[in-house]
Design a protein around this motif. Structure first.
Motif, PDB file in Angstrom:
ATOM      1  N   VAL A 107       0.826  -1.212   0.000  1.00 50.25           N
ATOM      2  CA  VAL A 107       0.000   0.000   0.000  1.00 50.25           C
ATOM      3  C   VAL A 107       0.854   1.254   0.000  1.00 50.25           C
ATOM      4  CG1 VAL A 107      -1.541   1.372   1.464  1.00 50.25           C
ATOM      5  CG2 VAL A 107      -2.104  -0.990   0.968  1.00 50.25           C
ATOM      6  N   GLU A 108       1.986   1.213   0.705  1.00 49.58           N
ATOM      7  CA  GLU A 108       2.857   2.376   0.775  1.00 49.58           C
ATOM      8  C   GLU A 108       3.772   2.491  -0.448  1.00 49.58           C
ATOM      9  OE1 GLU A 108       2.426   4.728   2.898  1.00 49.58           O
ATOM     10  OE2 GLU A 108       0.864   3.560   3.885  1.00 49.58           O
ATOM     11  N   LYS A 109       3.964   1.384  -1.165  1.00 52.05           N
ATOM     12  CA  LYS A 109       4.845   1.399  -2.339  1.00 52.05           C
ATOM     13  C   LYS A 109       4.067   1.806  -3.590  1.00 52.05           C
ATOM     14  CE  LYS A 109       8.694  -0.597  -0.578  1.00 52.05           C
ATOM     15  NZ  LYS A 109      10.021   0.032  -0.609  1.00 52.05           N
ATOM     16  N   ALA A 110       2.896   1.185  -3.787  1.00 52.22           N
ATOM     17  CA  ALA A 110       2.097   1.432  -4.993  1.00 52.22           C
ATOM     18  C   ALA A 110       0.933   2.364  -4.661  1.00 52.22           C
ATOM     19  CB  ALA A 110       1.589   0.105  -5.555  1.00 52.22           C
ATOM     20  N   GLY A 111       0.222   2.782  -5.689  1.00 54.81           N
ATOM     21  CA  GLY A 111      -0.939   3.644  -5.485  1.00 54.81           C
ATOM     22  C   GLY A 111      -2.136   2.870  -4.980  1.00 54.81           C
ATOM     23  N   ARG A 112      -3.009   3.579  -4.251  1.00 54.36           N
ATOM     24  CA  ARG A 112      -4.223   2.933  -3.715  1.00 54.36           C
ATOM     25  C   ARG A 112      -5.128   2.448  -4.850  1.00 54.36           C
ATOM     26  NH1 ARG A 112      -0.946   4.756   0.183  1.00 54.36           N
ATOM     27  NH2 ARG A 112      -1.853   6.159   1.738  1.00 54.36           N
ATOM     28  N   ARG A 113      -5.363   3.336  -5.812  1.00 53.27           N
ATOM     29  CA  ARG A 113      -6.247   3.011  -6.939  1.00 53.27           C
ATOM     30  C   ARG A 113      -5.699   1.842  -7.751  1.00 53.27           C
ATOM     31  NH1 ARG A 113      -6.440   4.679 -12.312  1.00 53.27           N
ATOM     32  NH2 ARG A 113      -8.554   4.810 -13.217  1.00 53.27           N
ATOM     33  N   SER A 114      -4.393   1.840  -7.995  1.00 52.62           N
ATOM     34  CA  SER A 114      -3.765   0.767  -8.781  1.00 52.62           C
ATOM     35  C   SER A 114      -3.943  -0.589  -8.098  1.00 52.62           C
ATOM     36  CB  SER A 114      -2.274   1.050  -8.968  1.00 52.62           C
ATOM     37  OG  SER A 114      -2.078   2.303  -9.564  1.00 52.62           O
ATOM     38  N   LEU A 115      -3.682  -0.641  -6.779  1.00 48.44           N
ATOM     39  CA  LEU A 115      -3.818  -1.905  -6.050  1.00 48.44           C
ATOM     40  C   LEU A 115      -5.272  -2.364  -5.996  1.00 48.44           C
ATOM     41  CD1 LEU A 115      -1.349  -1.610  -3.027  1.00 48.44           C
ATOM     42  CD2 LEU A 115      -1.171  -3.111  -5.006  1.00 48.44           C
ATOM     43  N   PHE A 116      -6.184  -1.414  -5.851  1.00 43.35           N
ATOM     44  CA  PHE A 116      -7.608  -1.766  -5.827  1.00 43.35           C
ATOM     45  C   PHE A 116      -8.018  -2.391  -7.163  1.00 43.35           C
ATOM     46  CE2 PHE A 116     -12.177  -1.261  -5.666  1.00 43.35           C
ATOM     47  CZ  PHE A 116     -12.479  -1.410  -4.316  1.00 43.35           C
ATOM     48  N   LEU A 117      -7.571  -1.788  -8.260  1.00 43.06           N
ATOM     49  CA  LEU A 117      -7.899  -2.315  -9.593  1.00 43.06           C
ATOM     50  C   LEU A 117      -7.269  -3.688  -9.825  1.00 43.06           C
ATOM     51  CD1 LEU A 117      -7.614   0.922 -11.761  1.00 43.06           C
ATOM     52  CD2 LEU A 117      -9.673  -0.452 -11.419  1.00 43.06           C
ATOM     53  N   ILE A 118      -6.015  -3.858  -9.400  1.00 39.59           N
ATOM     54  CA  ILE A 118      -5.344  -5.159  -9.545  1.00 39.59           C
ATOM     55  C   ILE A 118      -6.080  -6.226  -8.752  1.00 39.59           C
ATOM     56  CG2 ILE A 118      -3.243  -6.454  -8.962  1.00 39.59           C
ATOM     57  CD1 ILE A 118      -1.685  -3.831  -9.565  1.00 39.59           C
ATOM     58  N   GLY A 119      -6.434  -5.884  -7.504  1.00 39.10           N
ATOM     59  CA  GLY A 119      -7.149  -6.829  -6.652  1.00 39.10           C
ATOM     60  C   GLY A 119      -8.494  -7.230  -7.235  1.00 39.10           C
ATOM     61  N   MET A 120      -9.272  -6.249  -7.688  1.00 37.39           N
ATOM     62  CA  MET A 120     -10.604  -6.528  -8.238  1.00 37.39           C
ATOM     63  C   MET A 120     -10.510  -7.328  -9.544  1.00 37.39           C
ATOM     64  SD  MET A 120     -12.974  -5.314  -6.191  1.00 37.39           S
ATOM     65  CE  MET A 120     -14.485  -4.848  -7.016  1.00 37.39           C
ATOM     66  N   SER A 121      -9.535  -6.999 -10.377  1.00 40.62           N
ATOM     67  CA  SER A 121      -9.357  -7.743 -11.644  1.00 40.62           C
ATOM     68  C   SER A 121      -9.003  -9.203 -11.368  1.00 40.62           C
ATOM     69  CB  SER A 121      -8.266  -7.090 -12.494  1.00 40.62           C
ATOM     70  OG  SER A 121      -8.572  -5.750 -12.767  1.00 40.62           O
ATOM     71  N   GLY A 122      -8.097  -9.422 -10.415  1.00 39.21           N
ATOM     72  CA  GLY A 122      -7.733 -10.793 -10.041  1.00 39.21           C
ATOM     73  C   GLY A 122      -8.910 -11.558  -9.464  1.00 39.21           C
ATOM     74  N   MET A 123      -9.724 -10.892  -8.641  1.00 42.97           N
ATOM     75  CA  MET A 123     -10.908 -11.538  -8.058  1.00 42.97           C
ATOM     76  C   MET A 123     -11.929 -11.908  -9.136  1.00 42.97           C
ATOM     77  SD  MET A 123     -11.292  -9.085  -4.726  1.00 42.97           S
ATOM     78  CE  MET A 123     -12.792  -9.777  -4.047  1.00 42.97           C
ATOM     79  N   PHE A 124     -12.051 -11.065 -10.159  1.00 43.89           N
ATOM     80  CA  PHE A 124     -12.964 -11.339 -11.271  1.00 43.89           C
ATOM     81  C   PHE A 124     -12.580 -12.649 -11.974  1.00 43.89           C
ATOM     82  CE2 PHE A 124     -13.481 -10.878 -15.944  1.00 43.89           C
ATOM     83  CZ  PHE A 124     -14.866 -10.979 -16.016  1.00 43.89           C
TER      84      PHE A 124
END
Length: 536
Positions: free
Chosen positions: A372-389
């Motif tokens: 969370v501190e290394k990458a952006g919040r929005r980027s990690l949220f999108l990566i997480g949601m895409s992987g969950m899909f």
């Protein structure tokens, strides 16, 4: 030169010193978060045992008990018999009664799971208020009374109408967790040194997932998840409530509460010296003095104003959608019902697979602290949601083809593990970060309260409805969640701004850019109330 270097090295160590009092206090507070996680996971492993007991208490004939067959496969223990067994000949009347009994038991079980979220939903509004009214320590002590009452009701549920006592106990435990979900992060954030605030703040989430894992382990059939000891499993949280209540008497009150709320500078200094190990606390006091001045100069915002004032409307709607996305992604369906999902997938020991989910959950929560501190919040949220899909699709495909291809059970299991991993990378912790970053001191308390309420409400809806949806959709259930996750992924891509390292002014500008409103000049002026001069 050598002496000067030594002095320079020594100074930071004294400023960043981690004292025994600080470690003890954070650990004691985090016991509340641990209980939160324990209550989430404890109902999962003994599902079949508790359902069979419900049927016994309700007087449902043995040959109508759907859950008993599953129980006897995994246990050599005998279940109690019902005195009056009906005629075993199947008739339309018997089939109708069986269907009604199954529906009743399904409803009671769904309430046993979801009543916890009802309590949390109600109490989530009052955590901050109670902390300000009584102080952080006294508020946690009062909250423990609820935890103790809920645990005792569930612990003695085997001696009475178990379904009523468990539903009541889960509701009261939910009230406790609703309060704690606000009190613990608030207290830890206020006692932590500035340089350690982020790291110590993540211990709340880490304690929650640790509680989930421990509840799954002690819920194993040969430990407490069996017919003889399941009530002890549910009532075990009383021990934690008593231990934490005793330990809280040795914890210092929040210095920020003492100084900012009560204007007790002497007591605040005394509390700080206990936490910092006797070093000079002038810097901390000056920081709190500045915070107090800023808080008094900034206008407080009500929940209604968040929706009626155009400057807050866009950020609060985005904040709520992030929390809805977190809960409607299907993650709590896995947490609450993972044992039965693994059973459907053909896993011979589903409880151990569920413990594996808990372990992965804990590992990736710890990993997210650094990401969370290394990458952006929005980027990690999108990566997480895409992987969950993607994982949700593979879960359903695995369950659909299970009858034709036995190895598909492993596909489903791996998909569940990866689904949980992607959740903890992004959608799990990030909504809470982003809501706090969208708003400054004035509107932040109201925004966090309504966000917590929406989170608990969605939690309740999923807990109540998932079993019915799973029964109706069968192996196709996670296609439904995949569609929901895809919709929220697209929403995030088009509507959610990046907040990492940005000031409130920059975040406000991002919202104005994304807003479809025609009143851009008016919104630009009103956005100044979000605290344009402060930085994240």
């Amino acid at each position: 030169m050598t002496e000067d270097k030594k002095k320079k090295r020594w100074k930071p160590k004294s400023q960043f010193k981690i004292t025994g009092t600080l470690v003890f206090t954070v650990f004691t507070a985090a016991l509340g978060s641990f209980q939160f996680g324990y209550d989430i996971g404890v109902i999962n492993a003994p599902q079949e045992v508790i359902i069979s007991h419900y049927e016994y208490v309700l007087g449902i004939p043995v040959n109508d008990r759907k859950a008993i067959n599953n129980y006897t496969i995994n246990s050599t223990k005998e279940l109690p018999t019902v005195p009056f067994l009906g005629d075993s000949i199947t008739t339309p009347l018997v089939e109708e009664e069986t269907t009604a009994s199954t529906s009743l038991v399904t409803m009671l079980w769904s309430l046993s799971v979801s009543s916890f979220a009802v309590g949390g939903m109600i109490a989530s509004f009052f955590g901050g208020w109670l902390g300000d009214r009584l102080g952080r320590i006294k508020a946690m002590l009062v909250a423990n009374i609820l935890s103790l009452v809920g645990a005792l009701l569930m612990g003695f549920s085997k001696l009475g109408p178990s379904h009523i006592l468990i539903i009541s106990g889960r509701s009261i435990s939910g009230l406790y967790c609703g309060l704690i979900s606000g009190l613990v992060p608030m207290y830890i954030g206020e006692i932590a040194p500035t340089t350690l605030r982020g790291a110590l703040g993540t211990l709340h989430q880490l304690a929650i997932v640790t509680g989930i894992l421990i509840s799954q382990i002690v819920g194993l059939n040969f430990i407490l998840g069996n017919h003889e000891r399941w009530h002890i499993l549910l009532g075990l949280s009383a021990v934690r409530a008593i231990i934490q209540s005793l330990l809280l008497f040795f914890c210092p009150e929040s210095p920020r509460y003492l100084y900012i709320k009560l204007d007790e500078e002497v007591k605040a200094k005394k509390s700080l010296k206990r936490l910092r190990g006797g070093i000079d606390v002038t810097k901390d006091i000056n920081e709190m003095r500045k915070e107090k001045e800023e808080a008094s100069s900034e206008q407080k915002v009500s929940i209604i104003q968040l929706f009626t004032n155009s400057s807050y409307r866009q950020p609060i709607l985005v904040a709520l959608m992030l929390h809805v996305a977190q809960q409607f992604s299907g993650i709590n369906g896995i947490f609450y019902y993972s044992t039965s999902i693994f059973q459907t997938a053909g896993i011979s020991q589903p409880v151990y697979a569920t413990i594996g989910v808990g372990a992965i959950n804990m590992v990736f929560t710890a990993l997210s602290v650094f990401l969370v501190e290394k990458a952006g919040r929005r980027s990690l949220f999108l990566i997480g949601m895409s992987g969950m899909f993607v994982c949700a699709i593979f879960m359903s495909v695995g369950l659909i083809l299970l009858d034709k291809l036995a190895w598909m059970s492993y596909v489903s299991m791996v998909a569940i593990f990866l689904f949980v991993s992607f959740f903890e990378i992004g959608p799990g912790p990030i909504p809470w970060f982003m809501v706090a970053e969208f708003f400054s001191q004035g509107p932040r308390p109201a925004a966090l309260a309504i966000a917590a309420f929406s989170n608990w409400t969605c939690n309740f809806i999923v807990a109540l409805c998932f079993q019915y949806i799973a029964n109706f959709c069968g192996p196709y259930v996670f296609f439904l969640f995949a569609g929901v996750v895809l919709a929220f992924t697209l929403f995030t891509f088009f509507k959610v701004p990046e907040t990492k390292g940005k000031s409130f002014e920059e975040i406000a500008a991002e919202f104005r850019k994304k807003s479809s409103s025609a009143q851009a000049p008016k919104a630009a002026v009103e956005m100044e109330f979000l605290g344009a001069t402060e930085t994240v």
